[in-house]
Design a protein around this motif. Structure first.
Motif, PDB file in Angstrom:
ATOM      1  N   ALA A   1       0.833  -1.206   0.000  1.00  0.00           N
ATOM      2  CA  ALA A   1       0.000   0.000   0.000  1.00  0.00           C
ATOM      3  C   ALA A   1       0.867   1.255   0.000  1.00  0.00           C
ATOM      4  O   ALA A   1       0.620   2.205  -0.757  1.00  0.00           O
ATOM      5  N   LEU A   2       1.910   1.252   0.837  1.00  0.00           N
ATOM      6  CA  LEU A   2       2.815   2.397   0.891  1.00  0.00           C
ATOM      7  C   LEU A   2       3.636   2.516  -0.392  1.00  0.00           C
ATOM      8  O   LEU A   2       3.911   3.626  -0.862  1.00  0.00           O
ATOM      9  N   LEU A   3       4.008   1.360  -0.956  1.00  0.00           N
ATOM     10  CA  LEU A   3       4.717   1.374  -2.238  1.00  0.00           C
ATOM     11  C   LEU A   3       3.843   2.010  -3.311  1.00  0.00           C
ATOM     12  O   LEU A   3       4.312   2.839  -4.112  1.00  0.00           O
ATOM     13  N   GLY A   4       2.560   1.640  -3.329  1.00  0.00           N
ATOM     14  CA  GLY A   4       1.645   2.214  -4.300  1.00  0.00           C
ATOM     15  C   GLY A   4       1.512   3.722  -4.124  1.00  0.00           C
ATOM     16  O   GLY A   4       1.505   4.467  -5.110  1.00  0.00           O
ATOM     17  N   ALA A   5       1.419   4.172  -2.869  1.00  0.00           N
ATOM     18  CA  ALA A   5       1.313   5.608  -2.611  1.00  0.00           C
ATOM     19  C   ALA A   5       2.561   6.338  -3.099  1.00  0.00           C
ATOM     20  O   ALA A   5       2.474   7.420  -3.701  1.00  0.00           O
ATOM     21  N   TRP A   6       3.727   5.752  -2.870  1.00  0.00           N
ATOM     22  CA  TRP A   6       4.986   6.348  -3.337  1.00  0.00           C
ATOM     23  C   TRP A   6       5.024   6.394  -4.856  1.00  0.00           C
ATOM     24  O   TRP A   6       5.408   7.413  -5.456  1.00  0.00           O
ATOM     25  N   LEU A   7       4.604   5.295  -5.502  1.00  0.00           N
ATOM     26  CA  LEU A   7       4.565   5.262  -6.958  1.00  0.00           C
ATOM     27  C   LEU A   7       3.578   6.295  -7.501  1.00  0.00           C
ATOM     28  O   LEU A   7       3.821   6.910  -8.540  1.00  0.00           O
ATOM     29  N   GLY A   8       2.462   6.478  -6.780  1.00  0.00           N
ATOM     30  CA  GLY A   8       1.467   7.457  -7.212  1.00  0.00           C
ATOM     31  C   GLY A   8       2.029   8.861  -7.214  1.00  0.00           C
ATOM     32  O   GLY A   8       1.786   9.637  -8.148  1.00  0.00           O
ATOM     33  N   VAL A   9       2.780   9.190  -6.164  1.00  0.00           N
ATOM     34  CA  VAL A   9       3.401  10.518  -6.090  1.00  0.00           C
ATOM     35  C   VAL A   9       4.376  10.709  -7.253  1.00  0.00           C
ATOM     36  O   VAL A   9       4.408  11.761  -7.907  1.00  0.00           O
ATOM     37  N   LYS A  10       5.171   9.666  -7.539  1.00  0.00           N
ATOM     38  CA  LYS A  10       6.135   9.747  -8.637  1.00  0.00           C
ATOM     39  C   LYS A  10       5.425   9.822  -9.984  1.00  0.00           C
ATOM     40  O   LYS A  10       5.869  10.529 -10.901  1.00  0.00           O
ATOM     41  N   ALA A  11       4.306   9.073 -10.108  1.00  0.00           N
ATOM     42  CA  ALA A  11       3.597   9.006 -11.388  1.00  0.00           C
ATOM     43  C   ALA A  11       2.755  10.237 -11.658  1.00  0.00           C
ATOM     44  O   ALA A  11       2.332  10.453 -12.799  1.00  0.00           O
ATOM     45  N   HIS A  12       2.515  11.028 -10.616  1.00  0.00           N
ATOM     46  CA  HIS A  12       1.625  12.188 -10.754  1.00  0.00           C
ATOM     47  C   HIS A  12       2.037  13.104 -11.912  1.00  0.00           C
ATOM     48  O   HIS A  12       1.188  13.587 -12.666  1.00  0.00           O
ATOM     49  N   ASN A  13       3.324  13.333 -12.043  1.00  0.00           N
ATOM     50  CA  ASN A  13       3.809  14.235 -13.092  1.00  0.00           C
ATOM     51  C   ASN A  13       4.364  13.497 -14.308  1.00  0.00           C
ATOM     52  O   ASN A  13       4.784  14.131 -15.276  1.00  0.00           O
ATOM     53  N   LEU A  14       4.365  12.172 -14.261  1.00  0.00           N
ATOM     54  CA  LEU A  14       4.944  11.399 -15.357  1.00  0.00           C
ATOM     55  C   LEU A  14       3.919  10.657 -16.195  1.00  0.00           C
ATOM     56  O   LEU A  14       4.095  10.486 -17.405  1.00  0.00           O
ATOM     57  N   VAL A  15       2.835  10.212 -15.562  1.00  0.00           N
ATOM     58  CA  VAL A  15       1.831   9.417 -16.247  1.00  0.00           C
ATOM     59  C   VAL A  15       0.600  10.263 -16.521  1.00  0.00           C
ATOM     60  O   VAL A  15       0.032  10.846 -15.592  1.00  0.00           O
ATOM     61  N   PRO A  16       0.159  10.369 -17.768  1.00  0.00           N
ATOM     62  CA  PRO A  16      -1.053  11.143 -18.080  1.00  0.00           C
ATOM     63  C   PRO A  16      -2.271  10.556 -17.367  1.00  0.00           C
ATOM     64  O   PRO A  16      -2.362   9.338 -17.165  1.00  0.00           O
ATOM     65  N   GLU A  17      -3.196  11.426 -16.981  1.00  0.00           N
ATOM     66  CA  GLU A  17      -4.372  10.980 -16.249  1.00  0.00           C
ATOM     67  C   GLU A  17      -5.277  10.095 -17.109  1.00  0.00           C
ATOM     68  O   GLU A  17      -5.855   9.130 -16.611  1.00  0.00           O
ATOM     69  N   LYS A  18      -5.421  10.423 -18.390  1.00  0.00           N
ATOM     70  CA  LYS A  18      -6.385   9.711 -19.226  1.00  0.00           C
ATOM     71  C   LYS A  18      -6.120   8.211 -19.321  1.00  0.00           C
ATOM     72  O   LYS A  18      -7.042   7.414 -19.132  1.00  0.00           O
ATOM     73  N   PRO A  19      -4.874   7.773 -19.599  1.00  0.00           N
ATOM     74  CA  PRO A  19      -4.642   6.318 -19.628  1.00  0.00           C
ATOM     75  C   PRO A  19      -4.905   5.650 -18.279  1.00  0.00           C
ATOM     76  O   PRO A  19      -5.435   4.539 -18.226  1.00  0.00           O
TER      77      PRO A  19
END
Length: 255
Positions: free
Chosen positions: A215-233
């Motif tokens: 769960a914490l890994l996912g939260a960390w990945l989410g923070v990193k992905a916020h500016n890297l992964v487009p929201e639409k996909p």
């Protein structure tokens, strides 16, 4: 209750670990609205009560990790209304859970999954428009009660409160702080009710400990992905998951 051995089976963790990581990514980087998809996925392999009971401590853990940066930055008038309404909503959810069976809860989780997708598509297509004027306090209370109920039975309390808060034209920080704070309190109330109803078990809590790092890994990945992964996909993937799992849960409940 599923056989205890199922909770420690490889096939269970093959489903649970990606679901929990997905919930963390959603809450950590893309807002909390889609995180309840993890409960829908877990309800395919567990009883509805076990799926809800397993996810709640993990969602609270993720919320706790993100609570401090938004402490006292919320919009108190609207947060207060959502909380006042949320309390009876949680109570109604507990009563419904106690008076019904697994198939009813399975149906509700599936229905919430499909309604969430319909709601998002309606907003994207302009069918459902946000009010240009602040909605009255009475709507805030009703929305709070609705969020409390839907959060209790499916961890999907976000959409009702979102419509209300967006109408208030809150700042981005106030909106996010409201979301984190209000649902942290609602989740604490739910935890008390889940304990009274016997939804939490020692086996589920032990599995929680095993899944907490993911769960914490996912939260960390989410923070990193916020500016890297487009929201639409990301949201497109979420909608597909919710439609598939929601349809399956409703089919299982009715058959």
């Amino acid at each position: 209750m599923k056989d205890v051995a199922v909770l420690w089976d490889f096939s269970f963790f093959a489903v649970a670990i990606p679901a929990v990581i997905f919930a963390g990514i959603s809450k950590g980087g893309f807002g909390s609205g889609a995180a309840f998809a993890a409960s829908s996925i877990l309800a395919l392999v567990l009883t509805p009560g076990e799926a809800l009971g397993l996810m709640l401590p993990l969602l609270m853990l993720i919320d706790f990790a993100t609570l401090r940066p938004y402490w006292r930055k919320w919009h108190w008038p609207s947060a207060r209304l959502l909380l006042i309404g949320g309390v009876p909503g949680v109570v109604i959810g507990a009563l419904v859970y106690r008076m019904t069976n697994d198939d009813v809860i399975r149906f509700l989780i599936g229905a919430m999954s499909l309604l969430f997708v319909i709601w998002q598509i309606a907003r994207a297509w302009g069918v459902l428009k946000i009010s240009s004027r602040p909605l009255p306090d009475s709507v805030g209370l009703i929305v709070g009660a609705t969020s409390g109920f839907t959060s209790f039975v499916s961890h999907a309390g976000g959409p009702p409160s979102t419509m209300y808060m967006l109408s208030l034209k809150l700042s981005k920080t106030e909106y996010q702080a409201n979301t984190v704070f209000v649902f942290w309190i609602i989740n604490v109330l739910k935890a008390v009710a889940y304990g009274i109803l016997g939804i939490f078990t020692l086996d589920l809590l032990l599995v929680n400990l095993a899944l907490a790092p993911f769960a914490l890994l996912g939260a960390w990945l989410g923070v990193k992905a916020h500016n890297l992964v487009p929201e639409k996909p990301f949201y497109a993937t979420t909608y597909v998951l919710l439609v598939l799992t929601g349809t399956k849960l409703i089919f299982d409940a009715l058959t």
